[in-house]
Design an enzyme around this catalytic site. Structure first.
Site, PDB file in Angstrom:
ATOM      1  N   ILE A 139       0.867  -1.169   0.000  1.00 56.18           N
ATOM      2  CA  ILE A 139       0.000   0.000   0.000  1.00 56.18           C
ATOM      3  C   ILE A 139       0.909   1.227   0.000  1.00 56.18           C
ATOM      4  O   ILE A 139       1.793   1.343   0.853  1.00 56.18           O
ATOM      5  CB  ILE A 139      -0.933   0.016   1.226  1.00 56.18           C
ATOM      6  N   LYS A 140       0.698   2.113  -0.951  1.00 55.07           N
ATOM      7  CA  LYS A 140       1.555   3.293  -1.077  1.00 55.07           C
ATOM      8  C   LYS A 140       1.018   4.443  -0.224  1.00 55.07           C
ATOM      9  O   LYS A 140      -0.158   4.797  -0.311  1.00 55.07           O
ATOM     10  CB  LYS A 140       1.637   3.733  -2.546  1.00 55.07           C
ATOM     11  N   ILE A 141       1.904   5.004   0.582  1.00 52.83           N
ATOM     12  CA  ILE A 141       1.589   6.166   1.410  1.00 52.83           C
ATOM     13  C   ILE A 141       2.658   7.224   1.157  1.00 52.83           C
ATOM     14  O   ILE A 141       3.851   6.934   1.245  1.00 52.83           O
ATOM     15  CB  ILE A 141       1.567   5.809   2.907  1.00 52.83           C
TER      16      ILE A 141
END
EC number: 2.2.1.2
Length: 365
Positions: A139-141
């Site tokens: 998951i990209k943050i």
């Protein structure tokens, strides 16, 4: 031996910075995995906006999900996960063979959350990871100040994170610190420290930002210099007592990833950033056209090392030329987040429009 194989064997992983349904349906992604040594894939709101807006490949999926009354945001995540689940399946053998070190795909949280309360980002990241149910999904943050707090909390919750929108050594080190804090908290809580992560440093946007503002001798050298300096910090961090302790407890070291490695200057070599940032124990995620160019005529020369550096001198030259490197890093991160917000809003509008169109064309779906 083609250049992609040579780079792979030198210890750098090659990921594709692209996702479309056509890429999957045509078998091109399988070709890249089999023949060009691609071992992972990244996505972002801009890529999905272009993919959905410019084709009808997603219409049936949108019609099916729209019939359930989902919001444009949730509908998008469902449709995106259809693509990413297929891609994750193709990379699963790599993921299993490398014991989780490689073979990942990435999905980004809503960029509207980049400067909001970190709790909202963690909530969405956890939801997406659980809904996907994929062992090889990052998951990209964004690594914004707010994002850093979310990265620590999401890592503590056991969500594998791709930290995106990093532009400087300082921003990278802050992201690495947030990740390690999350792992340290897991160890204190008696949880497994095996929560992989990558940190994505953007390269080419540096040179685009100073184009025409510096002497010709400095053309297309800023991004590479920042990359080299960050790689040195990465190597030093890997040898630190803190990292050695975490690794001894079973944790994985967060991997440095080069992002935005397509050449934006038409007068420059189209494989410039890939060739200049060849380095062991790193990842390069590149656009499709850059991957094909590198496979066709790329060259793998000496790898980056800790021993020989020109980056400090080059960065001093940029400062002498009037470039505030630290200030520009902050500006680029803010502009990057704003750009993703713009793409996100465009994407949500597109999803809403297509939901109405395909709903009318496919009543009862």
């Amino acid at each position: 031996m083609i250049a992609t194989q040579a780079l792979h064997e030198a210890g750098q992983r090659l990921w594709l910075d692209s996702i479309t349904r056509e890429l999957l349906d045509s078998g091109r992604l399988e070709h890249y995995i089999t023949d060009l040594f691609v071992t992972g894939l990244t996505s972002n709101p801009t890529l999905f906006d272009h993919a959905i807006r410019r084709s009808s490949d997603y219409d049936a999926s949108i019609a099916r999900e729209a019939a359930g009354g989902l919001s444009p945001e949730l509908l998008f995540f469902r449709v995106a996960l259809e693509d990413l689940s297929r891609a994750a399946g193709l990379f699963l053998p790599v993921h299993q063979r490398t014991r989780g070190q490689d073979g990942w795909v990435s999905l980004e949280v809503s960029p509207l959350l980049a400067f909001e309360q970190p709790e909202l980002t963690v909530e969405q990241a956890t939801m997406l990871h659980a809904e996907a149910g994929l062992p090889n999904l990052f998951i990209k943050i964004p690594g914004t100040p707010t994002g850093l707090r979310a990265i620590e909390e999401a890592t503590f919750a056991g969500v594998p994170i791709n930290v995106t929108l990093l532009f400087s050594t300082e921003q990278y080190l802050a992201a690495a610190d947030a990740y390690m804090k999350g792992i340290e908290r897991r160890l204190e809580a008696g949880e497994s420290p095996e929560v992989p992560s990558v940190a994505s440093l953007f390269i080419s946007r540096w040179d685009k930002a100073v184009e025409g503002q510096v002497p010709e001798s400095l053309r297309n050298r800023l991004g590479i210099a920042v990359g080299e300096r960050t790689y040195r910090a990465y190597c030093e961090l890997r040898e630190s007592a803190r990292v050695r302790r975490l690794v001894s407890e079973g944790a994985s070291m967060q991997t440095l990833l080069w992002a935005s490695t397509g050449t934006k200057d038409p007068t420059a070599r189209d494989t410039l950033y890939v060739e200049s940032l060849a380095a062991a124990d790193t990842i390069n995620t590149m656009p499709e056209h850059t991957l094909l160019a590198f496979a066709d005529h790329g060259q793998v020369g000496p790898l980056l090392t800790r021993e020989e550096w020109e980056s400090d001198e080059v960065l001093e030259e940029f400062k002498t030329a009037g470039v505030d490197v630290d200030g520009l890093a902050t500006q680029l991160q803010r502009e990057g987040a704003d750009s993703f917000v713009k793409s996100w809003n465009s994407l949500m509008a597109c999803i809403a429009e297509k939901s109405e169109e395909v709903g009318a064309a496919h009543p009862g779906v």
